[in-house]
Design an enzyme around this catalytic site. Structure first.
Site, PDB file in Angstrom:
ATOM      1  N   VAL A  99       0.858  -1.177   0.000  1.00 33.28           N
ATOM      2  CA  VAL A  99       0.000   0.000   0.000  1.00 33.28           C
ATOM      3  C   VAL A  99       0.896   1.229   0.000  1.00 33.28           C
ATOM      4  CG1 VAL A  99      -1.840   1.271   1.183  1.00 33.28           C
ATOM      5  CG2 VAL A  99      -1.776  -1.233   1.311  1.00 33.28           C
ATOM      6  N   CYS A 100       0.582   2.176  -0.872  1.00 35.19           N
ATOM      7  CA  CYS A 100       1.330   3.427  -0.937  1.00 35.19           C
ATOM      8  C   CYS A 100       2.811   3.133  -1.158  1.00 35.19           C
ATOM      9  CB  CYS A 100       1.070   4.243   0.339  1.00 35.19           C
ATOM     10  SG  CYS A 100       1.502   5.981   0.272  1.00 35.19           S
ATOM     11  N   THR A 101       3.709   3.758  -0.395  1.00 38.01           N
ATOM     12  CA  THR A 101       5.144   3.552  -0.606  1.00 38.01           C
ATOM     13  C   THR A 101       5.650   2.230  -0.040  1.00 38.01           C
ATOM     14  OG1 THR A 101       5.609   4.891   1.368  1.00 38.01           O
ATOM     15  CG2 THR A 101       5.686   6.005  -0.779  1.00 38.01           C
ATOM     16  N   THR A 119       2.161   3.135  -6.519  1.00 40.05           N
ATOM     17  CA  THR A 119       2.457   3.689  -5.201  1.00 40.05           C
ATOM     18  C   THR A 119       1.772   5.046  -5.130  1.00 40.05           C
ATOM     19  OG1 THR A 119       4.250   4.182  -3.636  1.00 40.05           O
ATOM     20  CG2 THR A 119       4.611   4.813  -5.936  1.00 40.05           C
TER      21      THR A 119
END
Length: 209
Positions: A99-101, A119
């Protein structure tokens, strides 16, 4: 189904808690939070504490591995012991998700070479440095690798993963159960929609962090 969520000092709360709220409701699932070591870790703002029940290195196997992002994701990606543990668990997982970075942590571990991934919009280009193909989509699936864009997209990713694992009816029931029916007051949730000055302000803030 054994679901392992990796948390660490400096992770973004919703990156982990969003998928947790969905995946922990899978029939027969066991969900465990683990960290670099057992004990409490704090989120990126230092306010929320989450207890890791064990160390990532001590997890023998998991069916689903979830790696959230946050300002500390760069540091986590540089931890040799973390990368080694992620590679070992990935070798036996049915699904490895970010999730995300969190995708940058997986990338640093060498798990995204030649794969499509995503990302947070402000860090998409960083994926190229790990040999991945950045895709500006909210949820990206490449084989067993699931990636969500920034923060709130982890809920969408977890619902898609649920549908793929156990079927759409279960995923829809979970979505209804948590009343995930987004109706935001503003249409500014992506850099393509937000005001240019807002995008510039956030890029500067992220660069400073």
């Amino acid at each position: 189904m054994n679901i392992t969520i990796f948390v660490y000092d400096g992770f973004t709360a919703l990156d982990a808690i969003g998928p947790y709220e969905v995946l922990s409701r899978l029939p027969g699932a066991t969900t465990t939070f683990v960290g670099p070591s057992a004990g409490r870790v704090r989120t990126d703002n230092g306010i929320l504490g989450v207890f890791a029940d064990g160390a990532l290195a001590d997890v023998e196997q998991c069916d689903v591995l979830v790696v959230p992002g946050g300002p500390a994701s760069g540091a986590m990606g540089e931890e040799a012991g973390i990368a080694e543990a992620l590679r070992r668990l990935d070798a036996g997982s049915k699904v490895t998700a970010s999730v995300c970075t969190g995708s940058l942590i997986l990338g640093a571990a060498g798990l995204l070479k030649g794969r499509r991934s995503t990302t947070h919009w402000a860090f998409l280009d960083a994926l190229r440095g790990f040999g991945a193909e950045p895709v500006a989509e909210r949820v990206v699936v490449d084989g067993k690798y699931y990636a969500a864009a920034g923060v709130s997209a982890g809920i969408d990713m977890a619902l898609q993963l649920t549908a793929d694992l156990v079927g759409r009816p279960v995923a829809e029931a979970i979505q209804l159960g948590i009343e995930y029916d987004p109706q935001p007051p503003f249409d500014a949730g992506s850099p393509d929609k937000a005001a240019p000055e807002t995008v510039a302000m956030l890029r500067a803030r992220f660069a400073a962090r």
